[in-house]
Structures are given as structure tokens and as C-alpha cells.
Design a protein around this motif. Structure first.
Motif, PDB file in Angstrom:
ATOM      1  N   PRO A   1     -18.778 110.957   3.325  1.00 31.35           N
ATOM      2  CA  PRO A   1     -18.804 109.656   2.641  1.00 31.35           C
ATOM      3  C   PRO A   1     -20.233 109.166   2.458  1.00 31.35           C
ATOM      4  CG  PRO A   1     -17.176 109.673   4.414  1.00 31.35           C
ATOM      5  CD  PRO A   1     -17.962 110.940   4.543  1.00 31.35           C
ATOM      6  N   ALA A   2     -20.530 108.744   1.243  1.00 29.75           N
ATOM      7  CA  ALA A   2     -21.872 108.244   0.939  1.00 29.75           C
ATOM      8  C   ALA A   2     -21.878 106.722   0.978  1.00 29.75           C
ATOM      9  CB  ALA A   2     -22.298 108.724  -0.444  1.00 29.75           C
ATOM     10  N   GLU A   3     -23.074 106.189   1.148  1.00 26.04           N
ATOM     11  CA  GLU A   3     -23.177 104.737   1.059  1.00 26.04           C
ATOM     12  C   GLU A   3     -22.793 104.279  -0.336  1.00 26.04           C
ATOM     13  OE1 GLU A   3     -26.996 103.368   2.165  1.00 26.04           O
ATOM     14  OE2 GLU A   3     -26.996 104.355   4.124  1.00 26.04           O
ATOM     15  N   GLN A   4     -22.294 103.064  -0.431  1.00 19.16           N
ATOM     16  CA  GLN A   4     -21.888 102.550  -1.737  1.00 19.16           C
ATOM     17  C   GLN A   4     -23.077 102.605  -2.693  1.00 19.16           C
ATOM     18  OE1 GLN A   4     -20.258  98.627  -1.674  1.00 19.16           O
ATOM     19  NE2 GLN A   4     -19.797  98.591  -3.851  1.00 19.16           N
ATOM     20  N   TRP A   5     -22.840 103.172  -3.871  1.00 20.46           N
ATOM     21  CA  TRP A   5     -23.914 103.354  -4.844  1.00 20.46           C
ATOM     22  C   TRP A   5     -24.311 102.023  -5.448  1.00 20.46           C
ATOM     23  CZ3 TRP A   5     -23.543 102.918 -10.398  1.00 20.46           C
ATOM     24  CH2 TRP A   5     -24.727 103.307 -11.068  1.00 20.46           C
ATOM     25  N   ARG A   6     -25.605 101.798  -5.486  1.00 19.92           N
ATOM     26  CA  ARG A   6     -26.158 100.614  -6.143  1.00 19.92           C
ATOM     27  C   ARG A   6     -27.229 101.075  -7.117  1.00 19.92           C
ATOM     28  NH1 ARG A   6     -25.339  99.027  -0.871  1.00 19.92           N
ATOM     29  NH2 ARG A   6     -24.078  97.145  -0.570  1.00 19.92           N
ATOM     30  N   PRO A   7     -27.062 100.780  -8.405  1.00 15.20           N
ATOM     31  CA  PRO A   7     -28.050 101.246  -9.384  1.00 15.20           C
ATOM     32  C   PRO A   7     -29.411 100.622  -9.138  1.00 15.20           C
ATOM     33  CG  PRO A   7     -26.544  99.665 -10.373  1.00 15.20           C
ATOM     34  CD  PRO A   7     -25.995  99.968  -9.018  1.00 15.20           C
ATOM     35  N   GLU A   8     -30.437 101.386  -9.447  1.00 18.41           N
ATOM     36  CA  GLU A   8     -31.795 100.891  -9.303  1.00 18.41           C
ATOM     37  C   GLU A   8     -32.062  99.797 -10.335  1.00 18.41           C
ATOM     38  OE1 GLU A   8     -33.727 104.372 -12.135  1.00 18.41           O
ATOM     39  OE2 GLU A   8     -34.087 104.392  -9.979  1.00 18.41           O
TER      40      GLU A   8
ATOM     41  N   PHE B   1      -7.717 115.102  -9.300  1.00 18.27           N
ATOM     42  CA  PHE B   1      -8.813 115.792  -9.989  1.00 18.27           C
ATOM     43  C   PHE B   1      -9.954 114.822 -10.264  1.00 18.27           C
ATOM     44  CE2 PHE B   1     -10.742 117.791 -13.788  1.00 18.27           C
ATOM     45  CZ  PHE B   1     -10.881 119.095 -13.337  1.00 18.27           C
ATOM     46  N   LYS B   2      -9.612 113.650 -10.813  1.00 17.16           N
ATOM     47  CA  LYS B   2     -10.640 112.640 -11.110  1.00 17.16           C
ATOM     48  C   LYS B   2     -11.255 112.089  -9.825  1.00 17.16           C
ATOM     49  CE  LYS B   2      -9.563 108.462 -12.568  1.00 17.16           C
ATOM     50  NZ  LYS B   2      -9.151 107.328 -13.432  1.00 17.16           N
ATOM     51  N   ALA B   3     -10.436 111.887  -8.802  1.00 22.18           N
ATOM     52  CA  ALA B   3     -10.960 111.362  -7.548  1.00 22.18           C
ATOM     53  C   ALA B   3     -11.954 112.337  -6.920  1.00 22.18           C
ATOM     54  CB  ALA B   3      -9.811 111.074  -6.588  1.00 22.18           C
ATOM     55  N   GLU B   4     -11.657 113.638  -7.010  1.00 22.60           N
ATOM     56  CA  GLU B   4     -12.581 114.631  -6.461  1.00 22.60           C
ATOM     57  C   GLU B   4     -13.910 114.613  -7.208  1.00 22.60           C
ATOM     58  OE1 GLU B   4     -13.920 117.787  -3.962  1.00 22.60           O
ATOM     59  OE2 GLU B   4     -12.414 116.199  -3.787  1.00 22.60           O
ATOM     60  N   LEU B   5     -13.846 114.456  -8.527  1.00 25.96           N
ATOM     61  CA  LEU B   5     -15.080 114.338  -9.300  1.00 25.96           C
ATOM     62  C   LEU B   5     -15.874 113.126  -8.851  1.00 25.96           C
ATOM     63  CD1 LEU B   5     -16.959 115.107 -11.637  1.00 25.96           C
ATOM     64  CD2 LEU B   5     -15.457 113.827 -13.167  1.00 25.96           C
ATOM     65  N   GLY B   6     -15.195 111.999  -8.652  1.00 25.38           N
ATOM     66  CA  GLY B   6     -15.877 110.788  -8.205  1.00 25.38           C
ATOM     67  C   GLY B   6     -16.532 110.970  -6.846  1.00 25.38           C
ATOM     68  N   ARG B   7     -15.881 111.713  -5.932  1.00 23.09           N
ATOM     69  CA  ARG B   7     -16.451 111.937  -4.602  1.00 23.09           C
ATOM     70  C   ARG B   7     -17.720 112.781  -4.668  1.00 23.09           C
ATOM     71  NH1 ARG B   7     -10.950 111.895  -2.933  1.00 23.09           N
ATOM     72  NH2 ARG B   7     -10.675 114.105  -3.435  1.00 23.09           N
ATOM     73  N   ARG B   8     -17.824 113.626  -5.702  1.00 22.14           N
ATOM     74  CA  ARG B   8     -18.981 114.524  -5.785  1.00 22.14           C
ATOM     75  C   ARG B   8     -20.159 113.940  -6.568  1.00 22.14           C
ATOM     76  NH1 ARG B   8     -17.303 120.573  -5.134  1.00 22.14           N
ATOM     77  NH2 ARG B   8     -15.242 120.367  -4.233  1.00 22.14           N
ATOM     78  N   LEU B   9     -19.971 112.805  -7.184  1.00 24.04           N
ATOM     79  CA  LEU B   9     -21.061 112.220  -7.969  1.00 24.04           C
ATOM     80  C   LEU B   9     -22.349 112.023  -7.172  1.00 24.04           C
ATOM     81  CD1 LEU B   9     -19.279 109.626 -10.286  1.00 24.04           C
ATOM     82  CD2 LEU B   9     -20.311 111.806 -10.927  1.00 24.04           C
ATOM     83  N   PRO B  10     -22.287 111.659  -5.879  1.00 24.65           N
ATOM     84  CA  PRO B  10     -23.560 111.532  -5.129  1.00 24.65           C
ATOM     85  C   PRO B  10     -24.360 112.835  -5.076  1.00 24.65           C
ATOM     86  CG  PRO B  10     -21.793 110.411  -3.961  1.00 24.65           C
ATOM     87  CD  PRO B  10     -21.144 111.177  -5.081  1.00 24.65           C
ATOM     88  N   LEU B  11     -23.693 113.985  -5.258  1.00 24.32           N
ATOM     89  CA  LEU B  11     -24.396 115.261  -5.245  1.00 24.32           C
ATOM     90  C   LEU B  11     -25.157 115.510  -6.543  1.00 24.32           C
ATOM     91  CD1 LEU B  11     -21.545 117.493  -3.758  1.00 24.32           C
ATOM     92  CD2 LEU B  11     -23.444 116.415  -2.520  1.00 24.32           C
ATOM     93  N   ILE B  12     -24.773 114.770  -7.606  1.00 21.16           N
ATOM     94  CA  ILE B  12     -25.361 114.992  -8.929  1.00 21.16           C
ATOM     95  C   ILE B  12     -25.790 113.637  -9.491  1.00 21.16           C
ATOM     96  CG2 ILE B  12     -25.067 116.256 -11.095  1.00 21.16           C
ATOM     97  CD1 ILE B  12     -22.425 117.307  -9.960  1.00 21.16           C
ATOM     98  N   PRO B  13     -26.861 113.067  -8.969  1.00 26.99           N
ATOM     99  CA  PRO B  13     -27.255 111.717  -9.392  1.00 26.99           C
ATOM    100  C   PRO B  13     -27.533 111.595 -10.876  1.00 26.99           C
ATOM    101  CG  PRO B  13     -28.980 112.773  -8.064  1.00 26.99           C
ATOM    102  CD  PRO B  13     -27.763 113.611  -7.945  1.00 26.99           C
TER     103      PRO B  13
END
Length: 465
Positions: free
Chosen positions: A166-173, A43-55
Motif C-alpha cells: 500500500p502506498a501513501e495517498q497520492w497528492r499531485p505536485e 482488472f481495473k482495481a489491479e491497474l489502480g494499485r499499480r499506478l504508484p509503480l508508473i508515476p
């Protein structure tokens, strides 16, 4: 980086130790309804995978030095998913009232502004084998429409897990430079003089309302004319929560029979529940209660930025009318009149005012108002908030699991310690009641009264046929 609008920021400025301005939602999931096999880890992993959809779920508040201007949204360089989604373990399966108490406890705690302003608490052990997810978002970050849109990114129309590409590794601005922010705020100070222009506009509007009343023209219920009830006072930090569900088909049958709107029926149900509650406590006023009803202006606002795009109208609830059918007709007529006058106010009035809100002044005023309990020393602005949010007409699967119910809970305010929010969901109408626990200690009785009020209206509707 994105600056908060005045209206978004006002939910930060008006927050105090007792007035929490976050919203909550209780999702009841059925892990056996043909969805994915449930484990907390997946459940948590699925949420983590969707985070790129909701910046925006990785953004936090960054204040301008000395509060010279509204804060800005920045990406949190220390974002940690484990802080935002947590498993709540219980010694035994929770009953309905115990779950409501848990939601109330979570709603009673202010949010950490140093992190993105959202949380999910997962309760796996309910008495019926279902799973509860208690979501919490600050109102600065969502309103009814944006919150629903955010939720849709976490839901599917089919069971099972849907993994985004799969999204590119997130890097904060990069983080903002405070010296530059302060300089920009100083340069922007002359723009706050626009507040002066709002004063004659507001005075003219008030004069217009008064003139229409002198001419016996109907319109919105007037703020500061509401009768005082037990839940109209200064609020404490503790919240009570109750929830119930009714058939949306029954609501639509009532609507069609009496040729009114769904919102008219919802307000009449709330009025019937409140009338019974106040009669039981021997506190029913002779005058009708007044509800503040949020109105989304996303489709009509000229403002192109910001999260909260909302106005509000004041509506008579007809709690002084004993007959439910007469009450429904009166509420429908009052709402038609209120909408006409609300249109004269304009979709952007509230946003225009808040645009020029000086942060320090607003925060100081909120603290003084709260600490001196001034809500108990002036006429009641409105009795409660009633919000009706359109939801999905079809089954949804939240992170792979079917949503059985979605109960929303808005904030409560000094002077109006009760809020009722309803959400349509796959053929049901999900009610969420939230109140200052001190002012409404028996909140569950309000939720328990909903089926009886609905059945009374439904019986009257069928009698017409």
C-alpha cells in the motif's frame, strides 16, 4: 515537473488532424490460463494499485505560454482512472476482423492532450472466449523500449494478482507558474542558436555520403530515392489495422540457416508480403522499396533525459528480387552496409537536431505540409516504417491474466501511409500492420500473406540441410 526533450516534443509539434502520433497495442489475454478470475472491476482495481509503480501514467502535458519552449510534464490534479480504462460492450462476440476494425477505429481518434496521454479499452467478448485490451499511448510519452518497460510494471511472471505494498495517498505536485515558465523560456532563447552549429555538421555529413557513393562505397539507402507506391501519399485520419502471429522458432531457424540476423528475416518477410501485394495490384516498382527502420539508442546516447531515444536508418527491402533466398541475402548485405554508415551519423544526431526545434515553426510547418498535401509533390522519402521490437521470451501475466499475443501498431506519416511493427513474445512473433485506410483499403491481405512468405523461406532453409 520535467521538460520534454526536443525529440519527445516533436511528436506533439508534427501532429495534425490527419497525422496522429500515438502508438497502439492489442493484447489478447486468456482468462482461463491459470490466472486470476477475471472481472472488469478487479482488472481495473489491479491497474489502480499499480499506478504508484508508473508515476508517468499520471502526468499530462503543460504547454509553455506562447510555445516559447518545449512543454513540460506535470502531474494531473484531476486524474481520473475511469477516463483511461473503459469497457467496450458488444452485442455479440467479436470475430478477428471485427476486432481489427475496432482497433482501427480507436487508432483513428487523436488523444486528449489535457489528460495523461494513455488509454486502455477492454473488450471482454471475443469469439474464442478471450479478452482483448487495446492500449493507446502518445509517442511523446513512450518509445519501443520505454513502452516495454512500462508494460513490465503491469505484468508478472506468475499467474494471479500481485498487489504492491500500500502506498501513501497520492497528492499531485503543485502546478507550474506560467509567468515563471515564460520568463525561463525567454532566458533560454539564446540557446536555440545552437541550431546554427548543426547546419555545417549536417552539410558535411551529406557531402560525405555523396563522396562515398562517388567512390562506389555501399551504405544506407538514400532518402528521397524511393519509388512511389499506392500508399505513398498524403494521409487521411482513418486507420486500418491487421495483425497476425508466426512462430519465432521458424524465424530463428531461417536466421541460422542463412547466417543472418533476425531483423534481416523480418524485413525480408515484410518485403515478400509487399511484393505480392503490389504485384496483385499491378503496382510493383522496378526499384526496391525503402524502409525506414527505427533504431533504439538508449544504450549509446549521451543524452540522459527524455523518453524517445531513437535514430533511424534507411534500408533497401529487395522487393525487386523475385527469389526469396536471393532477396534475404540482399537484405542482409544491405543492412550490414546501412549499419556501418548509420554509425557514422551518430546515435544522437536526430536528438541534437530536435533539441533546438522552435515549437511554433514546427507546428506551422506540419499544418501547412498536411493541408497542402505536399507529400504528393516531392520525391518519396521512404515507402514505409518497419520496426522490430524485442519482447519477453517467457509467459507474461498482464494484471493477472496470461498474454497470448501482443500486437504493436506504430503511427503512419504523410508520404508513408503504412507501418509494420513486430514484437517477439514468448516464442512467437506478433505482427501489427497499420495504414491510412484510404491508401490501403485491403490491409488484411498483407497480414494474411505472412504465413506463406515465412513457409517459403523456412522450406528453403531446410533444403540447405
Amino acid at each position: 515537473m520535467e521538460r520534454l526533450t526536443g525529440l519527445d516534443a516533436s511528436f506533439l509539434y508534427l501532429e495534425t488532424g490527419t497525422q496522429h502520433l500515438h502508438v497502439c497495442a492489442l493484447l489478447i489475454l486468456d482468462p482461463t490460463a491459470g490466472g486470476a478470475h477475471y472481472t472488469f472491476e478487479t482488472f481495473k482495481a489491479e491497474l489502480g494499485r499499480r499506478l504508484p509503480l508508473i508515476p508517468q501514467m499520471r502526468r499530462r502535458i503543460h504547454e509553455v505560454p506562447f510555445n516559447l519552449d518545449h512543454p513540460i510534464w506535470v502531474e494531473d490534479p484531476d486524474f481520473d482512472l475511469d477516463h483511461h480504462i473503459r469497457r467496450i460492450e458488444t452485442p455479440r462476440p467479436l470475430a478477428r476482423q471485427e476486432l481489427a476494425d475496432l482497433v482501427g477505429d480507436i487508432a483513428s481518434v487523436p488523444m486528449d492532450r489535457g489528460r495523461p496521454l494513455w488509454q486502455m479499452n477492454v473488450v471482454e467478448d471475443l469469439e474464442d472466449g478471450q479478452v482483448a485490451v487495446i492500449c493507446k499511448y502518445h509517442h511523446a510519452a513512450v518509445d519501443g523500449i520505454t513502452g516495454t518497460n512500462m508494460m513490465m510494471h503491469l505484468c508478472d511472471l506468475e499467474p494471479g494478482l500481485s498487489k504492491p505494498e500500500p502506498a501513501e495517498q497520492w497528492r499531485p505536485e503543485p502546478q507550474p507558474n506560467d509567468l515563471q515558465l515564460a520568463a525561463e523560456a525567454v532566458m533560454n532563447l539564446p540557446n536555440r542558436l545552437g541550431l546554427v552549429g548543426m547546419v555545417p555538421k549536417t552539410l558535411g555529413m551529406v557531402a560525405g555520403f555523396a563522396q562515398r557513393r562517388r567512390n562506389n562505397q555501399a551504405g544506407m539507402a538514400l532518402p528521397l530515392t524511393a519509388p512511389r507506391t499506392p500508399f505513398n501519399g498524403a494521409i487521411s485520419p482513418e486507420r486500418a489495422v491487421a495483425f497476425t502471429q508466426t512462430d519465432l522458432g521458424a524465424i530463428k531457424e531461417i536466421k541460422t540457416a542463412f547466417d543472418v540476423k533476425v531483423n534481416d528475416v523480418v524485413l525480408t518477410i515484410v518485403a515478400g508480403v509487399l511484393r505480392a501485394y503490389l504485384e496483385k495490384h499491378d503496382e510493383l516498382p522496378d526499384k526496391s522499396l525503402i524502409a525506414s527502420v527505427p533504431v533504439s539508442v538508449h544504450d549509446t546516447s549521451r543524452h540522459t533525459t527524455g523518453i524517445n531515444k531513437v535514430s533511424s536508418l534507411f534500408s533497401h527491402l529487395g522487393t525487386d528480387i523475385a527469389d526469396p533466398v536471393q532477396r534475404l541475402r540482399q537484405v542482409a548485405e544491405a543492412n550490414r552496409d546501412a549499419k556501418k554508415e548509420h554509425a557514422l551519423v551518430g546515435a544522437d544526431f536526430l536528438m541534437d537536431w530536435s533539441k533546438y526545434a522552435p515549437p511554433n515553426t514546427f507546428q506551422l510547418a506540419a499544418r501547412v505540409y498536411s493541408s497542402l498535401k505536399l507529400a504528393e509533390h516531392h520525391p518519396v522519402v521512404h515507402n514505409l516504417v518497419v520496426s522490430n521490437v524485442p519482447g519477453p521470451p517467457m509467459p507474461l501475466y498482464f494484471l493477472g491474466h496470461q498474454v497470448e499475443a501482443m500486437h504493436p501498431f506504430g503511427p503512419v506519416f504523410h508520404g508513408a501511409g503504412l507501418t509494420v511493427t513486430v514484437l517477439s513474445n514468448n516464442g512467437d512473433l506478433d505482427f501489427g500492420f497499420i495504414a491510412c485506410k484510404e491508401l490501403v483499403p485491403d490491409l488484411q491481405s498483407l497480414a494474411d500473406a505472412v504465413p506463406g512468405v515465412v513457409n517459403e523461406l523456412l522450406s528453403a532453409a531446410r533444403d540447405l540441410g
